[in-house]
Scaffold this motif. Structure first.
Motif, PDB file in Angstrom:
ATOM      1  N   ASP A 126       0.896 -30.944  -0.245  1.00  0.00           N
ATOM      2  CA  ASP A 126       0.427 -32.183  -0.019  1.00  0.00           C
ATOM      3  C   ASP A 126       1.247 -33.321   0.064  1.00  0.00           C
ATOM      4  OD1 ASP A 126      -1.888 -33.980   0.219  1.00  0.00           O
ATOM      5  OD2 ASP A 126      -2.381 -34.348  -1.981  1.00  0.00           O
ATOM      6  N   SER A 127       1.042 -34.493   0.624  1.00  0.00           N
ATOM      7  CA  SER A 127       1.902 -35.569   0.816  1.00  0.00           C
ATOM      8  C   SER A 127       1.054 -36.837   1.170  1.00  0.00           C
ATOM      9  CB  SER A 127       2.852 -35.215   1.937  1.00  0.00           C
ATOM     10  OG  SER A 127       2.207 -35.370   3.067  1.00  0.00           O
ATOM     11  N   LYS A 128       1.710 -37.828   0.691  1.00  0.00           N
ATOM     12  CA  LYS A 128       1.339 -39.161   0.953  1.00  0.00           C
ATOM     13  C   LYS A 128       2.391 -40.047   1.134  1.00  0.00           C
ATOM     14  CE  LYS A 128      -1.580 -42.742  -1.462  1.00  0.00           C
ATOM     15  NZ  LYS A 128      -2.275 -42.965  -2.631  1.00  0.00           N
ATOM     16  N   LEU A 129       2.202 -40.955   2.171  1.00  0.00           N
ATOM     17  CA  LEU A 129       2.981 -42.058   2.905  1.00  0.00           C
ATOM     18  C   LEU A 129       2.135 -43.307   2.823  1.00  0.00           C
ATOM     19  CD1 LEU A 129       5.900 -42.393   3.799  1.00  0.00           C
ATOM     20  CD2 LEU A 129       4.950 -42.497   5.995  1.00  0.00           C
ATOM     21  N   SER A 130       2.585 -44.252   2.034  1.00  0.00           N
ATOM     22  CA  SER A 130       1.744 -45.685   2.082  1.00  0.00           C
ATOM     23  C   SER A 130       2.613 -46.829   2.673  1.00  0.00           C
ATOM     24  CB  SER A 130       1.365 -46.055   0.603  1.00  0.00           C
ATOM     25  OG  SER A 130       0.530 -45.330   0.035  1.00  0.00           O
ATOM     26  N   ILE A 131       2.433 -47.200   3.708  1.00  0.00           N
ATOM     27  CA  ILE A 131       3.187 -48.321   4.488  1.00  0.00           C
ATOM     28  C   ILE A 131       2.928 -49.616   3.748  1.00  0.00           C
ATOM     29  CG2 ILE A 131       3.837 -49.206   6.599  1.00  0.00           C
ATOM     30  CD1 ILE A 131       2.883 -46.570   8.104  1.00  0.00           C
ATOM     31  N   ASP A 132       4.107 -50.345   3.490  1.00  0.00           N
ATOM     32  CA  ASP A 132       3.765 -51.801   2.988  1.00  0.00           C
ATOM     33  C   ASP A 132       3.029 -52.751   4.169  1.00  0.00           C
ATOM     34  OD1 ASP A 132       4.400 -54.415   2.171  1.00  0.00           O
ATOM     35  OD2 ASP A 132       6.312 -54.116   1.707  1.00  0.00           O
ATOM     36  N   ASP A 133       1.941 -53.158   3.616  1.00  0.00           N
ATOM     37  CA  ASP A 133       1.060 -54.049   4.482  1.00  0.00           C
ATOM     38  C   ASP A 133       1.813 -55.160   5.136  1.00  0.00           C
ATOM     39  OD1 ASP A 133      -1.183 -52.545   3.737  1.00  0.00           O
ATOM     40  OD2 ASP A 133      -1.800 -53.894   2.195  1.00  0.00           O
ATOM     41  N   ASN A 134       2.926 -55.638   4.406  1.00  0.00           N
ATOM     42  CA  ASN A 134       3.768 -56.771   5.146  1.00  0.00           C
ATOM     43  C   ASN A 134       4.747 -56.203   6.241  1.00  0.00           C
ATOM     44  OD1 ASN A 134       2.889 -58.786   3.417  1.00  0.00           O
ATOM     45  ND2 ASN A 134       4.109 -57.872   1.608  1.00  0.00           N
ATOM     46  N   ALA A 135       4.698 -54.851   6.174  1.00  0.00           N
ATOM     47  CA  ALA A 135       5.688 -54.433   7.496  1.00  0.00           C
ATOM     48  C   ALA A 135       4.855 -53.744   8.630  1.00  0.00           C
ATOM     49  CB  ALA A 135       6.358 -53.267   6.940  1.00  0.00           C
ATOM     50  N   LEU A 136       3.448 -53.750   8.395  1.00  0.00           N
ATOM     51  CA  LEU A 136       2.747 -53.211   9.541  1.00  0.00           C
ATOM     52  C   LEU A 136       3.060 -53.618  10.870  1.00  0.00           C
ATOM     53  CD1 LEU A 136      -0.903 -52.699   7.860  1.00  0.00           C
ATOM     54  CD2 LEU A 136       0.624 -50.873   8.505  1.00  0.00           C
ATOM     55  N   PHE A 137       3.535 -55.102  11.023  1.00  0.00           N
ATOM     56  CA  PHE A 137       3.723 -55.628  12.485  1.00  0.00           C
ATOM     57  C   PHE A 137       4.810 -54.755  12.938  1.00  0.00           C
ATOM     58  CE2 PHE A 137       6.478 -57.823   9.547  1.00  0.00           C
ATOM     59  CZ  PHE A 137       7.809 -57.920  10.430  1.00  0.00           C
ATOM     60  N   ARG A 138       5.833 -54.269  12.376  1.00  0.00           N
ATOM     61  CA  ARG A 138       6.716 -53.340  12.691  1.00  0.00           C
ATOM     62  C   ARG A 138       6.320 -51.897  13.184  1.00  0.00           C
ATOM     63  NH1 ARG A 138       9.984 -56.333   8.889  1.00  0.00           N
ATOM     64  NH2 ARG A 138       9.590 -54.664   7.348  1.00  0.00           N
ATOM     65  N   HIS A 139       5.135 -51.662  12.950  1.00  0.00           N
ATOM     66  CA  HIS A 139       4.612 -50.160  13.042  1.00  0.00           C
ATOM     67  C   HIS A 139       3.095 -50.184  13.742  1.00  0.00           C
ATOM     68  CE1 HIS A 139       7.980 -48.717  10.672  1.00  0.00           C
ATOM     69  NE2 HIS A 139       8.005 -49.650   9.874  1.00  0.00           N
ATOM     70  N   PRO A 140       3.105 -50.816  14.759  1.00  0.00           N
ATOM     71  CA  PRO A 140       1.590 -50.910  15.317  1.00  0.00           C
ATOM     72  C   PRO A 140       0.900 -49.505  15.706  1.00  0.00           C
ATOM     73  CG  PRO A 140       3.500 -51.390  16.984  1.00  0.00           C
ATOM     74  CD  PRO A 140       4.162 -51.289  15.661  1.00  0.00           C
ATOM     75  N   GLN A 141       1.648 -48.388  15.570  1.00  0.00           N
ATOM     76  CA  GLN A 141       1.268 -47.169  15.854  1.00  0.00           C
ATOM     77  C   GLN A 141       0.442 -46.626  14.535  1.00  0.00           C
ATOM     78  OE1 GLN A 141       4.517 -47.999  15.553  1.00  0.00           O
ATOM     79  NE2 GLN A 141       5.206 -46.318  13.924  1.00  0.00           N
ATOM     80  N   ALA A 142       0.906 -47.418  13.159  1.00  0.00           N
ATOM     81  CA  ALA A 142       0.119 -46.778  12.180  1.00  0.00           C
ATOM     82  C   ALA A 142      -1.167 -47.761  11.873  1.00  0.00           C
ATOM     83  CB  ALA A 142       1.149 -47.199  11.053  1.00  0.00           C
ATOM     84  N   GLU A 143      -1.451 -48.677  12.642  1.00  0.00           N
ATOM     85  CA  GLU A 143      -2.544 -49.554  12.282  1.00  0.00           C
ATOM     86  C   GLU A 143      -3.893 -48.449  12.576  1.00  0.00           C
ATOM     87  OE1 GLU A 143      -4.947 -52.257  11.173  1.00  0.00           O
ATOM     88  OE2 GLU A 143      -2.876 -52.575  11.267  1.00  0.00           O
ATOM     89  N   GLY A 144      -3.945 -47.729  13.531  1.00  0.00           N
ATOM     90  CA  GLY A 144      -5.008 -46.694  13.697  1.00  0.00           C
ATOM     91  C   GLY A 144      -5.081 -45.743  12.593  1.00  0.00           C
ATOM     92  N   LEU A 145      -4.098 -45.474  11.794  1.00  0.00           N
ATOM     93  CA  LEU A 145      -4.019 -44.482  10.518  1.00  0.00           C
ATOM     94  C   LEU A 145      -4.460 -45.059   9.364  1.00  0.00           C
ATOM     95  CD1 LEU A 145      -0.580 -42.641  11.314  1.00  0.00           C
ATOM     96  CD2 LEU A 145      -2.948 -42.140  12.188  1.00  0.00           C
ATOM     97  N   ARG A 146      -4.840 -46.507   9.462  1.00  0.00           N
ATOM     98  CA  ARG A 146      -5.100 -47.192   8.118  1.00  0.00           C
ATOM     99  C   ARG A 146      -6.226 -46.924   7.583  1.00  0.00           C
ATOM    100  NH1 ARG A 146      -4.457 -53.730   7.809  1.00  0.00           N
ATOM    101  NH2 ARG A 146      -4.275 -53.772   5.382  1.00  0.00           N
ATOM    102  N   ASP A 147      -6.354 -46.679   6.210  1.00  0.00           N
ATOM    103  CA  ASP A 147      -7.623 -46.040   5.524  1.00  0.00           C
ATOM    104  C   ASP A 147      -7.956 -47.411   4.823  1.00  0.00           C
ATOM    105  OD1 ASP A 147      -9.857 -45.251   4.190  1.00  0.00           O
ATOM    106  OD2 ASP A 147      -8.257 -43.588   3.121  1.00  0.00           O
ATOM    107  N   LEU A 148      -8.908 -48.152   5.508  1.00  0.00           N
ATOM    108  CA  LEU A 148      -9.528 -49.519   4.868  1.00  0.00           C
ATOM    109  C   LEU A 148     -10.280 -49.380   3.490  1.00  0.00           C
ATOM    110  CD1 LEU A 148     -10.820 -50.974   8.050  1.00  0.00           C
ATOM    111  CD2 LEU A 148      -8.511 -51.469   6.817  1.00  0.00           C
ATOM    112  N   ALA A 149     -10.835 -47.992   3.522  1.00  0.00           N
ATOM    113  CA  ALA A 149     -11.413 -47.853   2.227  1.00  0.00           C
ATOM    114  C   ALA A 149     -10.558 -47.408   1.033  1.00  0.00           C
ATOM    115  CB  ALA A 149     -12.239 -46.409   2.248  1.00  0.00           C
ATOM    116  N   GLU A 150      -9.314 -47.593   1.178  1.00  0.00           N
ATOM    117  CA  GLU A 150      -8.360 -47.354  -0.037  1.00  0.00           C
ATOM    118  C   GLU A 150      -7.800 -48.953  -0.567  1.00  0.00           C
ATOM    119  OE1 GLU A 150      -5.629 -44.428  -0.836  1.00  0.00           O
ATOM    120  OE2 GLU A 150      -6.667 -43.018  -0.174  1.00  0.00           O
TER     121      GLU A 150
END
Length: 108
Positions: free
Chosen positions: A84-108
Protein backbone atom coordinates in the motif's frame (compact mmCIF):
# COMPACT_ATOMS: atom_id res chain seq x y z
CA UNK A 1 0.08 -3.73 17.98
CA UNK A 2 3.01 -4.43 20.25
CA UNK A 3 6.60 -3.79 19.15
CA UNK A 4 9.09 -6.55 19.81
CA UNK A 5 12.43 -5.64 21.43
CA UNK A 6 14.23 -6.71 18.23
CA UNK A 7 12.06 -4.43 16.06
CA UNK A 8 12.52 -1.53 18.48
CA UNK A 9 16.27 -2.07 18.50
CA UNK A 10 16.45 -2.05 14.68
CA UNK A 11 14.22 1.02 14.51
CA UNK A 12 16.49 2.87 16.93
CA UNK A 13 19.56 1.77 14.97
CA UNK A 14 17.97 2.98 11.71
CA UNK A 15 17.15 6.35 13.29
CA UNK A 16 20.74 6.69 14.50
CA UNK A 17 22.09 5.69 11.07
CA UNK A 18 19.77 8.18 9.42
CA UNK A 19 21.05 10.97 11.66
CA UNK A 20 24.72 10.07 11.12
CA UNK A 21 24.19 9.73 7.35
CA UNK A 22 23.30 13.40 6.92
CA UNK A 23 26.91 14.19 6.06
CA UNK A 24 27.30 11.12 3.84
CA UNK A 25 29.07 11.53 0.49
CA UNK A 26 26.03 10.33 -1.47
CA UNK A 27 22.36 9.50 -1.07
CA UNK A 28 23.11 5.86 -1.93
CA UNK A 29 25.64 5.63 0.88
CA UNK A 30 23.30 7.29 3.39
CA UNK A 31 20.43 4.96 2.50
CA UNK A 32 22.74 1.93 2.59
CA UNK A 33 23.67 2.86 6.18
CA UNK A 34 19.98 2.85 7.10
CA UNK A 35 19.46 -0.48 5.29
CA UNK A 36 22.37 -2.08 7.15
CA UNK A 37 21.02 -0.73 10.45
CA UNK A 38 17.70 -2.41 9.66
CA UNK A 39 19.58 -5.70 9.27
CA UNK A 40 19.27 -5.94 5.48
CA UNK A 41 21.92 -7.82 3.53
CA UNK A 42 22.96 -8.51 -0.05
CA UNK A 43 20.61 -7.58 -2.88
CA UNK A 44 17.98 -6.42 -0.39
CA UNK A 45 20.14 -3.37 0.37
CA UNK A 46 20.19 -2.27 -3.29
CA UNK A 47 16.45 -2.80 -3.61
CA UNK A 48 15.78 -0.80 -0.45
CA UNK A 49 17.97 2.04 -1.69
CA UNK A 50 16.18 2.11 -5.07
CA UNK A 51 12.75 2.22 -3.43
CA UNK A 52 13.77 4.92 -0.95
CA UNK A 53 15.29 7.07 -3.72
CA UNK A 54 12.17 6.65 -5.89
CA UNK A 55 9.93 7.56 -2.94
CA UNK A 56 12.01 10.68 -2.31
CA UNK A 57 11.92 11.62 -6.01
CA UNK A 58 8.12 11.29 -6.02
CA UNK A 59 7.88 13.36 -2.84
CA UNK A 60 9.98 16.20 -4.25
CA UNK A 61 8.81 15.96 -7.85
CA UNK A 62 5.11 16.07 -7.00
CA UNK A 63 5.38 18.73 -4.26
CA UNK A 64 4.05 16.22 -1.77
CA UNK A 65 3.33 16.87 1.87
CA UNK A 66 3.33 13.11 2.53
CA UNK A 67 4.76 10.08 0.72
CA UNK A 68 4.54 6.71 2.38
CA UNK A 69 4.75 3.01 1.65
CA UNK A 70 3.22 0.89 4.36
CA UNK A 71 3.64 -1.99 4.48
CA UNK A 72 6.74 -2.63 2.43
CA UNK A 73 7.55 -6.34 2.47
CA UNK A 74 10.13 -8.77 1.17
CA UNK A 75 8.69 -11.77 -0.67
CA UNK A 76 9.96 -15.33 -0.30
CA UNK A 77 12.03 -14.89 -3.47
CA UNK A 78 13.69 -11.72 -2.01
CA UNK A 79 11.76 -9.11 -3.99
CA UNK A 80 10.47 -5.91 -2.47
CA UNK A 81 6.72 -5.39 -2.68
CA UNK A 82 4.79 -2.26 -1.68
CA UNK A 83 1.43 -3.49 -0.46
CA UNK A 84 0.00 0.00 0.00
CA UNK A 85 1.16 3.56 -0.56
CA UNK A 86 -0.04 7.12 -0.20
CA UNK A 87 1.02 10.40 -1.81
CA UNK A 88 -0.55 13.64 -0.66
CA UNK A 89 0.16 16.65 -2.86
CA UNK A 90 0.39 20.01 -1.16
CA UNK A 91 -2.79 21.95 -2.02
CA UNK A 92 -0.70 25.08 -2.57
CA UNK A 93 1.25 23.30 -5.33
CA UNK A 94 -1.69 21.94 -7.31
CA UNK A 95 -1.33 24.71 -9.92
CA UNK A 96 2.01 23.10 -10.89
CA UNK A 97 0.35 19.70 -11.32
CA UNK A 98 -2.88 20.11 -13.30
CA UNK A 99 -2.86 16.37 -14.10
CA UNK A 100 -3.36 15.66 -10.40
CA UNK A 101 -6.61 17.63 -10.13
CA UNK A 102 -8.63 14.70 -11.50
CA UNK A 103 -7.13 12.40 -8.85
CA UNK A 104 -8.14 14.63 -5.99
CA UNK A 105 -10.26 13.00 -3.28
CA UNK A 106 -12.60 15.73 -2.07
CA UNK A 107 -13.98 13.43 0.64
CA UNK A 108 -10.70 13.56 2.56
Amino acid sequence: METTPRAASRWNAARAASASARGAPSAWYALALVAFALGLEGALVGGFVQIAKALHAAFVGEDASLAEINPLVVTEDNRWLALDSKLSIDDNALFRHPQAEGLRDLAE
